[in-house]
Motif scaffolding. Sequence first.
Motif, PDB file in Angstrom:
ATOM      1  N   ALA A  63     103.486 -44.493  -0.492  1.00 26.99           N
ATOM      2  CA  ALA A  63     104.081 -44.160   0.710  1.00 26.99           C
ATOM      3  C   ALA A  63     105.347 -43.675   0.622  1.00 26.99           C
ATOM      4  O   ALA A  63     106.000 -42.926   1.660  1.00 26.99           O
ATOM      5  CB  ALA A  63     103.985 -45.329   1.705  1.00 26.99           C
ATOM      6  N   GLU A  64     106.152 -43.875  -0.725  1.00 27.78           N
ATOM      7  CA  GLU A  64     107.605 -43.168  -0.549  1.00 27.78           C
ATOM      8  C   GLU A  64     107.549 -42.039  -1.484  1.00 27.78           C
ATOM      9  O   GLU A  64     108.680 -41.626  -1.884  1.00 27.78           O
ATOM     10  CB  GLU A  64     108.279 -44.330  -1.302  1.00 27.78           C
ATOM     11  N   MET A  65     106.340 -41.467  -1.835  1.00 27.80           N
ATOM     12  CA  MET A  65     106.317 -40.192  -2.910  1.00 27.80           C
ATOM     13  C   MET A  65     106.462 -38.975  -1.826  1.00 27.80           C
ATOM     14  O   MET A  65     105.969 -38.779  -1.056  1.00 27.80           O
ATOM     15  CB  MET A  65     105.025 -40.353  -3.739  1.00 27.80           C
ATOM     16  N   ASP A  66     107.183 -37.985  -2.596  1.00 25.62           N
ATOM     17  CA  ASP A  66     107.206 -36.794  -2.152  1.00 25.62           C
ATOM     18  C   ASP A  66     106.917 -35.680  -3.250  1.00 25.62           C
ATOM     19  O   ASP A  66     107.319 -35.800  -4.350  1.00 25.62           O
ATOM     20  CB  ASP A  66     108.781 -36.399  -1.836  1.00 25.62           C
ATOM     21  N   GLN A  67     105.641 -35.150  -2.962  1.00 27.93           N
ATOM     22  CA  GLN A  67     105.255 -34.205  -3.851  1.00 27.93           C
ATOM     23  C   GLN A  67     106.040 -32.817  -4.021  1.00 27.93           C
ATOM     24  O   GLN A  67     105.934 -32.384  -5.180  1.00 27.93           O
ATOM     25  CB  GLN A  67     103.769 -33.440  -3.410  1.00 27.93           C
ATOM     26  N   GLY A  68     106.884 -32.744  -3.404  1.00 28.25           N
ATOM     27  CA  GLY A  68     107.999 -31.366  -3.451  1.00 28.25           C
ATOM     28  C   GLY A  68     107.137 -30.032  -3.307  1.00 28.25           C
ATOM     29  O   GLY A  68     107.774 -29.148  -4.093  1.00 28.25           O
ATOM     30  N   GLU A  69     106.223 -30.213  -2.727  1.00 28.51           N
ATOM     31  CA  GLU A  69     105.440 -28.771  -2.666  1.00 28.51           C
ATOM     32  C   GLU A  69     106.075 -27.932  -1.615  1.00 28.51           C
ATOM     33  O   GLU A  69     106.729 -28.017  -0.780  1.00 28.51           O
ATOM     34  CB  GLU A  69     103.959 -28.924  -2.364  1.00 28.51           C
ATOM     35  N   GLU A  70     105.913 -26.484  -1.693  1.00 30.12           N
ATOM     36  CA  GLU A  70     106.460 -25.447  -0.665  1.00 30.12           C
ATOM     37  C   GLU A  70     106.236 -25.590   0.678  1.00 30.12           C
ATOM     38  O   GLU A  70     105.235 -26.150   0.971  1.00 30.12           O
ATOM     39  CB  GLU A  70     105.730 -24.003  -1.455  1.00 30.12           C
ATOM     40  N   ALA A  71     107.148 -25.088   1.208  1.00 27.89           N
ATOM     41  CA  ALA A  71     107.224 -25.232   2.817  1.00 27.89           C
ATOM     42  C   ALA A  71     105.792 -24.395   3.151  1.00 27.89           C
ATOM     43  O   ALA A  71     105.324 -23.608   2.778  1.00 27.89           O
ATOM     44  CB  ALA A  71     108.229 -24.356   3.271  1.00 27.89           C
ATOM     45  N   GLY A  72     105.344 -25.065   4.482  1.00 22.06           N
ATOM     46  CA  GLY A  72     104.044 -24.385   4.978  1.00 22.06           C
ATOM     47  C   GLY A  72     102.937 -24.916   4.682  1.00 22.06           C
ATOM     48  O   GLY A  72     101.940 -24.485   5.274  1.00 22.06           O
ATOM     49  N   THR A  73     102.850 -26.032   3.872  1.00 18.64           N
ATOM     50  CA  THR A  73     101.597 -26.506   3.477  1.00 18.64           C
ATOM     51  C   THR A  73     101.350 -27.924   4.389  1.00 18.64           C
ATOM     52  O   THR A  73     100.205 -28.568   4.202  1.00 18.64           O
ATOM     53  CB  THR A  73     101.525 -26.967   1.880  1.00 18.64           C
ATOM     54  N   ALA A  74     102.323 -28.403   4.881  1.00 19.24           N
ATOM     55  CA  ALA A  74     102.187 -29.819   5.772  1.00 19.24           C
ATOM     56  C   ALA A  74     101.023 -29.645   6.421  1.00 19.24           C
ATOM     57  O   ALA A  74     100.075 -30.505   6.619  1.00 19.24           O
ATOM     58  CB  ALA A  74     103.510 -30.248   6.215  1.00 19.24           C
ATOM     59  N   SER A  75     100.790 -28.420   7.511  1.00 20.90           N
ATOM     60  CA  SER A  75      99.750 -28.634   8.330  1.00 20.90           C
ATOM     61  C   SER A  75      98.483 -28.242   7.589  1.00 20.90           C
ATOM     62  O   SER A  75      97.283 -28.648   8.158  1.00 20.90           O
ATOM     63  CB  SER A  75     100.186 -27.228   9.318  1.00 20.90           C
ATOM     64  N   LEU A  76      98.336 -27.968   6.551  1.00 19.45           N
ATOM     65  CA  LEU A  76      96.874 -27.939   5.810  1.00 19.45           C
ATOM     66  C   LEU A  76      96.478 -29.168   5.077  1.00 19.45           C
ATOM     67  O   LEU A  76      95.240 -29.315   5.014  1.00 19.45           O
ATOM     68  CB  LEU A  76      97.125 -26.867   4.762  1.00 19.45           C
ATOM     69  N   LYS A  77      97.321 -30.058   5.066  1.00 18.47           N
ATOM     70  CA  LYS A  77      97.116 -31.383   4.295  1.00 18.47           C
ATOM     71  C   LYS A  77      96.414 -32.439   5.392  1.00 18.47           C
ATOM     72  O   LYS A  77      96.833 -32.612   6.397  1.00 18.47           O
ATOM     73  CB  LYS A  77      98.137 -31.897   3.590  1.00 18.47           C
ATOM     74  N   GLU A  78      95.566 -33.173   4.858  1.00 16.36           N
ATOM     75  CA  GLU A  78      94.997 -34.287   5.635  1.00 16.36           C
ATOM     76  C   GLU A  78      96.070 -35.517   5.544  1.00 16.36           C
ATOM     77  O   GLU A  78      96.354 -36.248   6.604  1.00 16.36           O
ATOM     78  CB  GLU A  78      93.778 -34.992   4.833  1.00 16.36           C
ATOM     79  N   ASP A  79      96.962 -35.639   4.510  1.00 14.40           N
ATOM     80  CA  ASP A  79      97.925 -36.700   4.085  1.00 14.40           C
ATOM     81  C   ASP A  79      99.142 -35.974   3.464  1.00 14.40           C
ATOM     82  O   ASP A  79      98.720 -35.150   2.522  1.00 14.40           O
ATOM     83  CB  ASP A  79      97.354 -37.595   3.557  1.00 14.40           C
ATOM     84  N   GLN A  80     100.386 -36.344   3.776  1.00 14.55           N
ATOM     85  CA  GLN A  80     101.464 -35.694   3.092  1.00 14.55           C
ATOM     86  C   GLN A  80     101.476 -36.014   1.522  1.00 14.55           C
ATOM     87  O   GLN A  80     102.050 -35.558   0.741  1.00 14.55           O
ATOM     88  CB  GLN A  80     102.756 -35.848   3.711  1.00 14.55           C
ATOM     89  N   LEU A  81     100.776 -37.285   1.358  1.00 17.35           N
ATOM     90  CA  LEU A  81     100.831 -37.298  -0.109  1.00 17.35           C
ATOM     91  C   LEU A  81      99.877 -36.456  -0.983  1.00 17.35           C
ATOM     92  O   LEU A  81     100.129 -36.486  -2.207  1.00 17.35           O
ATOM     93  CB  LEU A  81     100.131 -38.860  -0.451  1.00 17.35           C
ATOM     94  N   ASP A  82      99.134 -35.641  -0.551  1.00 21.90           N
ATOM     95  CA  ASP A  82      98.039 -34.757  -1.173  1.00 21.90           C
ATOM     96  C   ASP A  82      98.798 -33.887  -1.741  1.00 21.90           C
ATOM     97  O   ASP A  82      99.982 -33.339  -1.232  1.00 21.90           O
ATOM     98  CB  ASP A  82      97.113 -34.410  -0.262  1.00 21.90           C
ATOM     99  N   PHE A  83      98.008 -33.337  -2.825  1.00 26.57           N
ATOM    100  CA  PHE A  83      99.042 -32.212  -3.633  1.00 26.57           C
ATOM    101  C   PHE A  83      98.036 -31.117  -3.964  1.00 26.57           C
ATOM    102  O   PHE A  83      96.634 -31.326  -3.862  1.00 26.57           O
ATOM    103  CB  PHE A  83      99.612 -32.696  -4.795  1.00 26.57           C
ATOM    104  N   ALA A  84      98.274 -29.836  -4.425  1.00 26.64           N
ATOM    105  CA  ALA A  84      97.395 -28.804  -4.310  1.00 26.64           C
ATOM    106  C   ALA A  84      97.032 -28.642  -5.756  1.00 26.64           C
ATOM    107  O   ALA A  84      97.510 -28.982  -6.673  1.00 26.64           O
ATOM    108  CB  ALA A  84      98.411 -27.406  -4.090  1.00 26.64           C
ATOM    109  N   LEU A  85      95.696 -28.455  -5.624  1.00 23.32           N
ATOM    110  CA  LEU A  85      94.829 -28.222  -6.964  1.00 23.32           C
ATOM    111  C   LEU A  85      94.409 -26.571  -7.054  1.00 23.32           C
ATOM    112  O   LEU A  85      94.478 -26.239  -8.254  1.00 23.32           O
ATOM    113  CB  LEU A  85      93.537 -28.910  -6.718  1.00 23.32           C
TER     114      LEU A  85
END
Length: 379
Positions: A161-183
């Motif tokens: 719950a305290e992790m930040d994947q640090g991915e680029e702006a503009g991806t938040a709306s695409l994710k089911e959960d902000q924890l998720d990261f791009a493959l």
Amino acid sequence: MAIRIQDTLSGKIRALDPREPGRVGIYACGPTVYGRIHIGNARPYVIFTLLERFLDHQGLEATLVINVTDINDKIYDAAREAGKSSDEYAAEMTAAYREDTDRLGIGRPDSEPLASEAIGEIVSLIEDLIEGGHAYQANGDVYFRVRSFDGYGKLSNRDPAEMDQGEEAGTASLKEDQLDFALWKGQKEGEDTAWDSPWGKGRPGWHIECSAMSEKELGADFAIHGGGIDLVFPHHENEIAQTEAARAVPLARIWMHNGMVQIDEEKMSKSVGNIFQLSEALDRFGGQTVVAYLASGHYRQPLAFSEEQLQEADARVERIRNYFRDAPSGDPDPFLVEKRQELLDALADDFNTPQAFAVLFEIVAEGNKRELPGAREVL
């Protein structure tokens, strides 16, 4: 001789226990080639190459894989600034990396896979994760569903719950959960190189590249996964999640992390701008001195950098070189036989190179007092 290594995952020093007796697979994360490497980038190259040589010396069949990340956001940006295509620029920087590390004089890894040459394996691994419910497609991207993997956070000991994947702006709306990261990332404007996939043209995320390349070269559940301590999260945490979710076996048996090279207690980094190019260090001091400097501290600890540190390493190398050049041949003196075993014991105990150097200098000191035949033969 039992060989023991500090395992970041368990927090314990563990005996080396390879998947296949006598055969040790080692995967170490290599550079992202958006510029020439600095001396800090060279530390894992030196540590894991020397480790492989030690394991080979001990009668094990060690295979060292150090990848090259030649697909990355930073490469697109650097290539654009240089006025070159991203694939041309990545190839140029990969060649420079190999040229610089060749000059260290310690040999090359057994395999140096490029991310750009593992697209098929990457796509296949992503497909397996989607099929298993661990990943999902979103507007040309594919994301790993972090909460589908119960062990997430076990390497870095962080609360998800305290992790930040640090991915680029503009991806938040695409994710089911902000924890998720791009493959997989769909091609964006300004990205001149892309690959075909079932989800459209694009490129792999950083983390899936290493999961796919390590499996391609070594299979799953290999002996040692290495890299800098700065990669524990998110890179290595995400590698574990991807591979274990897809394959239901551990990615690696031991996670071995080296400390950073630091200037004024700050990590040497291109992004910070406090770098000292490896090529410059080699031009001024030579490969043996640079290797001796990078192995002078225990691999798990940070390593202070300054020109004075390199000068001191140069003096140590010259002292060793002078002694062994003039050391008499013959049947090894019993003192040398004893010290040789102490040196090997130091390396077997969590690859303690500072202790090994200390034993070596005991030999030099004693050899300068009295004749010790057989130094070159025994060491």
